[in-house]
Design an enzyme around this catalytic site. Structure first.
Site, PDB file in Angstrom:
ATOM      1  CE1 TYR A 294      -3.418  -2.560  -0.182  1.00 40.83           C
ATOM      2  CE2 TYR A 294      -3.877  -2.239   2.148  1.00 40.83           C
ATOM      3  CZ  TYR A 294      -4.157  -2.860   0.941  1.00 40.83           C
ATOM      4  OH  TYR A 294      -5.184  -3.769   0.871  1.00 40.83           O
TER       5      TYR A 294
ATOM      6  CG  LEU B 106     -18.378   2.250   2.385  1.00 42.40           C
ATOM      7  CD1 LEU B 106     -17.530   3.361   2.998  1.00 42.40           C
ATOM      8  CD2 LEU B 106     -19.838   2.429   2.758  1.00 42.40           C
ATOM      9  CB  ALA B 107     -19.894   0.038  -4.021  1.00 44.16           C
TER      10      ALA B 107
ATOM     11  N   GLY C 296     -18.291   4.492  -3.026  1.00 45.20           N
ATOM     12  CA  GLY C 296     -19.251   5.557  -2.760  1.00 45.20           C
ATOM     13  C   GLY C 296     -20.400   5.652  -3.740  1.00 45.20           C
ATOM     14  CE  LYS C 297     -19.866   1.248  -8.906  1.00 42.32           C
ATOM     15  NZ  LYS C 297     -19.741   2.126 -10.078  1.00 42.32           N
ATOM     16  CG  PHE C 298     -24.985   2.154  -3.676  1.00 44.16           C
ATOM     17  CD1 PHE C 298     -25.774   2.179  -4.824  1.00 44.16           C
ATOM     18  CD2 PHE C 298     -24.098   1.107  -3.516  1.00 44.16           C
ATOM     19  CE1 PHE C 298     -25.691   1.179  -5.777  1.00 44.16           C
ATOM     20  CE2 PHE C 298     -24.009   0.094  -4.464  1.00 44.16           C
ATOM     21  CZ  PHE C 298     -24.812   0.135  -5.595  1.00 44.16           C
TER      22      PHE C 298
END
Length: 325
Positions: A61, A232-233, A235-237
């Site tokens: 990372y 959280l994808a 922030g798509k949703f």
């Protein structure tokens, strides 16, 4: 009452995990700045304030800078380490000259990687070490020897994997004296093939599902903690919709917002709560350094407990973009 598999093993792991991939600035050789350190400090403080005690790393990372930055935080607060469960991953190697990026589960590399992780974090031990992605050249006996040396030296308490199938875990497990503790997989309201694989048994639609058959059930039966990366994808949703998202994603985002308003909570809590409502006791790994977004996840466990079967299925079917068979 369901209990986190990690807690059954004696680790005081929180239900949510903070993923530290964004720490340390860019994926380059630039040094860690004071601003990078401050941002990470705020993220860690936000996580601790909502009850998160587990932190997820990987040696790659930001090319090691994420662990280095976290190590500075621990150095500034010496007592903090014992309040945390720290997990890291190894096994991915970057390209070097003419040698391409690759995976490496060799005994020598695992040992060297863990020494580097501990040095950057400034700690004597890891609570959990995961093998990051499957190595086609893996020899289970060699991995077992590496794990044995690390455990005997007190450098790692528990071991696990990431992005592995049930067959790959069984293949590795046969050489290990101790049971693997974790499997970390991409899972979210947008990445729901882990559910589709089960509901499409005996259905033609199942031929297009790319998820290891029986993996979820295997992990549950073997008391392997399922962790979800990307929960959280992106922030798509929860406010980060792209310009060309398909209709079913837009409608799902609307439904998430509606439920959040009705329950007087955040969109993040609804999205994470949907994952956590599943009886597998999934442990979401929140990959952000944004303190406000971390704080917005505070209510997720409560929303998981409150979410009805009907609400859960409404979100699932909407995110699928098609009715169940």
């Amino acid at each position: 009452m369901n209990i986190l598999p990690l807690k059954k093993r004696g680790l005081n792991a929180s239900r949510l995990v903070l993923g530290c991939m964004p720490f340390g600035g860019g994926w380059n050789s630039d040094p860690v700045t004071k601003e990078d350190e401050t941002q990470a400090q705020k993220a860690v403080e936000a996580a601790l304030s909502i009850g998160i005690s587990m932190f997820d790393h990987a040696d790659i990372y930001t090319r090691g800078k994420a662990e280095e930055t976290f190590g500075r935080i621990l150095k500034n607060k010496p007592g903090l380490r014992e309040e945390m469960v720290i997990q890291s991953k190894c096994g991915i190697r970057f390209a070097e000259g003419d040698v391409p990026g690759r995976y490496d589960f060799s005994k020598a590399y695992i040992g060297e990687a863990v020494d580097g992780i501990l040095r950057r974090l400034g700690t004597d031990y890891l609570d959990v070490l995961l093998l990051h992605r499957p190595d086609p050249l893996m020899e289970p006996e060699e991995v077992a020897e590496a794990f044995g040396r690390l455990k005997a030296a007190g450098k790692v308490r528990y071991f696990g994997v990431s992005n592995m199938s049930a067959a790959q875990i069984r293949f590795l497990q046969r050489a290990l004296p101790d049971q693997l503790a974790v499997n970390q997989l991409e899972m979210s309201l947008a990445r729901h093939d882990w559910l589709d694989q089960g509901v499409h048994v005996n259905q033609k639609a199942g031929t297009s599902v790319n998820f290891s058959e029986g993996l979820l059930e295997y992990c549950r039966m073997e008391n392997i903690q399922i962790q979800a990366w990307g929960p959280l994808a992106q922030g798509k949703f929860s406010g980060n919709l792209g310009e060309s998202e398909p209709e079913h994603i837009l409608k799902t985002a609307e439904l998430v917002g509606k439920l959040a308003d009705e329950k007087e909570t955040t969109r993040e809590a609804i999205v994470l709560g949907w994952l956590m409502r599943h009886p597998a006791m999934i442990q979401p790994v929140i990959g952000t350094a944004n303190a406000e977004r971390i704080a917005a996840c505070k209510d997720a466990e409560r929303q998981a407990e409150l979410m009805t079967r009907e609400e859960w299925y409404s979100l699932y079917v909407s995110a699928r973009g098609s009715f169940l068979p």
